[in-house]
Design a protein around this motif. Structure first.
Motif, mmCIF file in Angstrom:
data_model
loop_
_atom_site.group_PDB
_atom_site.id
_atom_site.type_symbol
_atom_site.label_atom_id
_atom_site.label_comp_id
_atom_site.label_asym_id
_atom_site.label_seq_id
_atom_site.Cartn_x
_atom_site.Cartn_y
_atom_site.Cartn_z
ATOM 1 N N VAL A 83 46.704 39.541 40.560
ATOM 2 C CA VAL A 83 45.593 38.841 41.209
ATOM 3 C C VAL A 83 45.954 38.227 42.554
ATOM 4 N N TRP B 83 37.781 37.969 40.504
ATOM 5 C CA TRP B 83 37.651 37.510 41.878
ATOM 6 C C TRP B 83 38.037 36.047 41.981
ATOM 7 N N LEU C 204 46.738 41.443 34.817
ATOM 8 C CA LEU C 204 46.030 41.724 36.065
ATOM 9 C C LEU C 204 46.821 41.144 37.223
ATOM 10 N N LEU D 5 35.629 42.923 36.100
ATOM 11 C CA LEU D 5 35.882 42.506 37.479
ATOM 12 C C LEU D 5 36.612 41.168 37.485
ATOM 13 N N GLU E 141 46.274 39.496 45.533
ATOM 14 C CA GLU E 141 45.417 39.992 46.612
ATOM 15 C C GLU E 141 44.022 39.350 46.543
ATOM 16 N N ALA E 142 43.491 39.186 45.347
ATOM 17 C CA ALA E 142 42.159 38.611 45.176
ATOM 18 C C ALA E 142 42.110 37.169 45.661
ATOM 19 N N ARG F 135 35.662 38.533 47.076
ATOM 20 C CA ARG F 135 35.721 39.984 46.898
ATOM 21 C C ARG F 135 36.059 40.303 45.449
ATOM 22 N N LYS F 136 35.261 41.171 44.839
ATOM 23 C CA LYS F 136 35.437 41.505 43.425
ATOM 24 C C LYS F 136 36.325 42.735 43.282
ATOM 25 N N PHE F 137 37.292 42.624 42.375
ATOM 26 C CA PHE F 137 38.244 43.691 42.113
ATOM 27 C C PHE F 137 38.003 44.234 40.713
ATOM 28 N N PRO F 138 37.761 45.538 40.585
ATOM 29 C CA PRO F 138 37.561 46.110 39.254
ATOM 30 C C PRO F 138 38.882 46.329 38.527
ATOM 31 N N PHE F 139 38.835 46.300 37.211
ATOM 32 C CA PHE F 139 39.998 46.641 36.390
ATOM 33 C C PHE F 139 39.526 47.379 35.154
ATOM 34 N N GLU G 31 41.467 37.071 49.362
ATOM 35 C CA GLU G 31 40.139 37.512 49.794
ATOM 36 C C GLU G 31 39.069 36.883 48.904
#
Length: 166
Positions: free
Chosen positions: A5, A47, A3, A45, A7-8, A14-18, A11
């Motif tokens: 990560v 974060w 993953l 997700l 960018e996460a 903020r939750k990022f899906p995968f 932020e």
């Protein structure tokens, strides 16, 4: 099974899906498991909570097992929860796994999740009658011709306790 990560971490909250699918062979030595030649599907997700990266998701696959009572082949859909926390600090608590700050490699976590959630016993159906201990016939297909009143000689003494005293 990595993953990205970076960018996460910028932020927070903020939750990022995968989501991805890979062959089980990507997990390393899994030849001993019934899902060894199947596809592993992972989704969830990730974060940043400000200090660490949190990863939550689900791992899915299926395998061909043998019924624990009658040895009939059984297809079992597998689903296990994936839940880990990752950090980059030099000294991490026991509950936090290390990562390099750019990406998180989930390969070992997914492998461990599947192995630890491996079913201890699989049944072809809840009322499986199993195999006859004398002739090996599958009792789900019908009764065998073995006598049912035979008592194991090791337990014969216990049968004497049930007889009325004179």
């Amino acid at each position: 099974m990595k993953l990205q990560v970076e960018e996460a971490f910028k932020e927070e909250g903020r939750k990022f899906p995968f989501s991805f699918e890979r062959p089980a062979a990507c997990l390393g030595d899994v030849d001993a498991f019934p899902w060894k030649s199947q596809t592993i599907a992972v989704e969830g997700l990730f974060w940043s909570d400000g200090n660490h990266m949190v990863v939550r998701g689900t791992v899915r696959t299926f395998g061909r097992y043998e019924c624990s009572r009658c040895l009939t082949p059984v297809s079992v859909d597998r689903e296990a929860a994936l839940s880990e926390v990752y950090g980059t600090e030099a000294e991490l608590p026991d509950t936090v796994l290390p990562y390099n700050g750019e990406y998180i490699d989930l390969t070992e976590t997914i492998r461990e999740t599947l192995i630890l959630s491996e079913p201890m016993r699989v049944l072809c159906r809840l009322d499986c009658k199993g195999l006859c201990p004398q002739c090996g016939a599958n009792l789900n297909e019908g009764p065998c011709s073995c006598p049912t009143d035979r008592i194991d000689p090791r337990f014969a003494v216990l049968g004497d306790l049930l007889k009325p005293k004179q």
